[in-house]
Design a protein around this motif. Structure first.
Motif, PDB file in Angstrom:
ATOM      1  N   THR A   9       0.835  -1.196   0.000  1.00  0.00           N
ATOM      2  CA  THR A   9       0.000   0.000   0.000  1.00  0.00           C
ATOM      3  C   THR A   9       0.874   1.252   0.000  1.00  0.00           C
ATOM      4  N   GLN A  11       1.095   3.321   2.162  1.00  0.00           N
ATOM      5  CA  GLN A  11       1.618   3.502   3.525  1.00  0.00           C
ATOM      6  C   GLN A  11       2.710   2.485   3.865  1.00  0.00           C
ATOM      7  N   ASP A  78      -6.251   2.550   9.427  1.00  0.00           N
ATOM      8  CA  ASP A  78      -5.342   1.737   8.617  1.00  0.00           C
ATOM      9  C   ASP A  78      -6.130   0.835   7.678  1.00  0.00           C
ATOM     10  N   GLU A  81      -7.605   2.641   4.846  1.00  0.00           N
ATOM     11  CA  GLU A  81      -6.561   2.916   3.853  1.00  0.00           C
ATOM     12  C   GLU A  81      -6.257   1.670   3.024  1.00  0.00           C
ATOM     13  N   ASP A  82      -6.260   0.502   3.652  1.00  0.00           N
ATOM     14  CA  ASP A  82      -6.048  -0.740   2.912  1.00  0.00           C
ATOM     15  C   ASP A  82      -7.130  -0.919   1.851  1.00  0.00           C
ATOM     16  N   ALA A  85      -6.535   1.350  -1.014  1.00  0.00           N
ATOM     17  CA  ALA A  85      -5.413   0.884  -1.823  1.00  0.00           C
ATOM     18  C   ALA A  85      -5.843  -0.252  -2.752  1.00  0.00           C
ATOM     19  N   THR A 110     -15.282   4.218   3.020  1.00  0.00           N
ATOM     20  CA  THR A 110     -14.820   4.247   1.642  1.00  0.00           C
ATOM     21  C   THR A 110     -15.796   5.021   0.765  1.00  0.00           C
TER      22      THR A 110
END
Length: 253
Positions: A9, A11, A78, A81-82, A85, A110
């Protein structure tokens, strides 16, 4: 069970995934808290997508399943964010998100952050804001003190080992609440909820339906269904709901 592929990702986290090629809009499965992409619903949906010729992705959040990292090092932000991604790297065009339990919360985050990437939404026992409304609200004084002192408390689970709940998970959850601010869902939405769910009360589903706004939202309560929502009738209902969302999204343009 085939080996997954891996995505790094933005991050720097390494998450495992499986993808089925097919037509769009594709379907992305977002699993639950401490669940993984090898569960009954994820594999059933993969089979459903393959038979329908529909693109499909399942994956493990950081610290879950076959993805890298320790569970206790990660939090709601987190995992959102996954999901972003995965959408960016593994899918094309708007997708239908299927969010189970915590995955329902991730799906709503999302949709709020990237509405142009969402064609529709199906949630299964969605658990928005559960770190605040269920965990923190349910802690007694001793548990809250332990969280402050030790940075973690352990909660019993019906699914195996006790859940380690970190202070970071609780604090980060407060930065990602979806039931305290406007939540517009401008695409077909189907909320599914069992009446025998002991992890997510039906009142959560009703609150979500009352709070969100959108042109095409429906809540289906299934009498006697539990949190797993994985018996043959429940799985068939998930498939029917997906078909309805895809059909109505196509008609909407």
């Amino acid at each position: 069970m085939s080996d997954p592929q891996y995505l790094e990702t933005p991050q720097g986290r390494r998450i495992a995934w499986h993808r089925t090629e097919g037509q769009g809009p594709g379907v992305v499965f977002l699993g639950g808290f401490r669940s993984d992409m090898e569960g009954t619903k994820a594999l059933w949906l993969e089979d459903w997508a393959r038979k329908a010729g529909r693109a499909f992705v399942r994956f493990d959040y950081s610290g879950h399943g076959q993805s890298a990292g320790a569970f206790t090092d990660h939090c709601i932000g987190d995992w959102a964010e996954d999901a972003a991604a995965v959408l960016d790297a593994l899918t094309e065009g708007p997708q239908v998100l299927v969010g189970s339990s915590m995955g329902g919360w991730i799906a709503l985050l999302t949709a709020r952050a990237h509405p142009e990437r969402v064609a529709g939404l199906v949630t299964i026992a969605a658990a928005p804001d559960f770190t605040e409304d269920s965990m923190w609200a349910g802690f007694d004084d001793a548990q809250r003190a332990a969280l402050e002192r030790d940075g973690v408390v352990h909660l019993p689970s019906d699914y195996g080992e006790p859940y380690p709940i970190t202070r970071r998970l609780i604090e980060d959850g407060r930065a990602h609440l979806v039931l305290r601010a406007p939540l517009h869902l401008p695409f077909p939405v189907r909320f599914l909820q069992g009446t025998a769910d002991t992890d997510v009360d039906r009142e959560v589903a009703l609150r979500l339906l009352d709070h969100a706004t959108g042109p095409d939202m429906r809540l289906t309560l299934v009498d006697g269904a539990d949190h797993r929502f994985s018996d043959p009738d429940c799985l068939a209902l998930i498939g029917e709901s997906l078909e309805a969302v895809i059909s109505r999204a196509a008609r909407a343009g």
